[in-house]
Write an enzyme that holds these catalytic residues in place. Sequence first.
Site, PDB file in Angstrom:
ATOM      1  N   ASP A  35     -42.471 117.517  88.272  1.00 39.09           N
ATOM      2  CA  ASP A  35     -41.408 118.363  88.813  1.00 39.09           C
ATOM      3  C   ASP A  35     -41.300 118.114  90.319  1.00 39.09           C
ATOM      4  O   ASP A  35     -42.305 118.014  91.020  1.00 39.09           O
ATOM      5  CB  ASP A  35     -41.700 119.848  88.539  1.00 39.09           C
ATOM      6  CG  ASP A  35     -40.475 120.716  88.759  1.00 39.09           C
ATOM      7  OD1 ASP A  35     -39.926 121.230  87.763  1.00 39.09           O
ATOM      8  OD2 ASP A  35     -40.054 120.873  89.931  1.00 39.09           O
ATOM      9  N   HIS A 106     -36.058 121.000  78.625  1.00 38.55           N
ATOM     10  CA  HIS A 106     -37.306 120.578  79.265  1.00 38.55           C
ATOM     11  C   HIS A 106     -38.339 121.671  79.080  1.00 38.55           C
ATOM     12  O   HIS A 106     -38.019 122.859  79.138  1.00 38.55           O
ATOM     13  CB  HIS A 106     -37.113 120.269  80.753  1.00 38.55           C
ATOM     14  CG  HIS A 106     -36.377 121.321  81.516  1.00 38.55           C
ATOM     15  ND1 HIS A 106     -35.015 121.494  81.415  1.00 38.55           N
ATOM     16  CD2 HIS A 106     -36.813 122.266  82.389  1.00 38.55           C
ATOM     17  CE1 HIS A 106     -34.642 122.487  82.199  1.00 38.55           C
ATOM     18  NE2 HIS A 106     -35.717 122.995  82.799  1.00 38.55           N
TER      19      HIS A 106
HETATM   20  P1  AMP Z   1     -35.142 125.144  84.982  1.00 42.29           P
HETATM   21  O1  AMP Z   1     -34.858 126.213  85.982  1.00 42.29           O
HETATM   22  O2  AMP Z   1     -36.052 125.587  83.871  1.00 42.29           O
HETATM   23  O3  AMP Z   1     -33.879 124.476  84.479  1.00 42.29           O
HETATM   24  O4  AMP Z   1     -35.997 124.039  85.745  1.00 42.29           O
HETATM   25  C1  AMP Z   1     -35.473 122.890  86.329  1.00 42.29           C
HETATM   26  C2  AMP Z   1     -36.599 122.191  87.025  1.00 42.29           C
HETATM   27  O5  AMP Z   1     -36.194 120.867  87.322  1.00 42.29           O
HETATM   28  C3  AMP Z   1     -37.023 122.841  88.345  1.00 42.29           C
HETATM   29  O6  AMP Z   1     -38.412 123.184  88.271  1.00 42.29           O
HETATM   30  C4  AMP Z   1     -36.758 121.756  89.383  1.00 42.29           C
HETATM   31  O7  AMP Z   1     -37.707 121.723  90.416  1.00 42.29           O
HETATM   32  C5  AMP Z   1     -36.792 120.496  88.536  1.00 42.29           C
HETATM   33  N1  AMP Z   1     -36.035 119.365  89.044  1.00 42.29           N
HETATM   34  C6  AMP Z   1     -34.758 119.361  89.484  1.00 42.29           C
HETATM   35  N2  AMP Z   1     -34.390 118.124  89.840  1.00 42.29           N
HETATM   36  C7  AMP Z   1     -35.461 117.320  89.617  1.00 42.29           C
HETATM   37  C8  AMP Z   1     -35.720 115.924  89.789  1.00 42.29           C
HETATM   38  N3  AMP Z   1     -34.794 115.096  90.277  1.00 42.29           N
HETATM   39  N4  AMP Z   1     -36.936 115.455  89.444  1.00 42.29           N
HETATM   40  C9  AMP Z   1     -37.884 116.281  88.965  1.00 42.29           C
HETATM   41  N5  AMP Z   1     -37.708 117.598  88.778  1.00 42.29           N
HETATM   42  C10 AMP Z   1     -36.517 118.117  89.102  1.00 42.29           C
END
Ligand code: AMP
Length: 124
Positions: A35, A106
């Site tokens: 993440d 995810h």
């Molecule tokens: P959610 O709120 O459950 O949709 O979580 C989305 C997650 O994706 C968050 O913890 C973000 O930090 C993570 N995230 C967003 N963009 C990226 C990226 N490019 N690479 C890795 N993690 C990401």
Amino acid sequence: MSFEYDNQNIFAKILRGEIPNKTVLETEYSLAFLDIQPQAPVHILVIPKGLYVTYDHFAQDASDAEIADFTRCVGEVCRQYGLEKNGFRLIANAGHDGVQDVPHLHVHVLAGRRLGRMIESASQ
Ligand code: AMP
């Protein structure tokens, strides 16, 4: 139930190789990566390569092979990081009430410290 998938979400771009990621594990149907904004010492996201919005979408439409692969990918990540020792938490946010930011399924794998209560405040 039909689910609408947005091809422009950030994880779709990762899967197409349009933006980089720090891969932890790749299997036939799944990808695990770090993440970008870790909420714990270990914070890994596991996603299916198939275009599924939420867990219930995946459960409804994914093949048995995809579901088995995804489940085993989560397990293998836990094994690689030695999480059986002190434990971990899995979170799969979905939709508005689940506060899902990225509309591609995810599972968050969180570990490395005691994580506190599951839901901080019922009124939030
Ligand atoms: P959610 O709120 O459950 O949709 O979580 C989305 C997650 O994706 C968050 O913890 C973000 O930090 C993570 N995230 C967003 N963009 C990226 C990226 N490019 N690479 C890795 N993690 C990401």
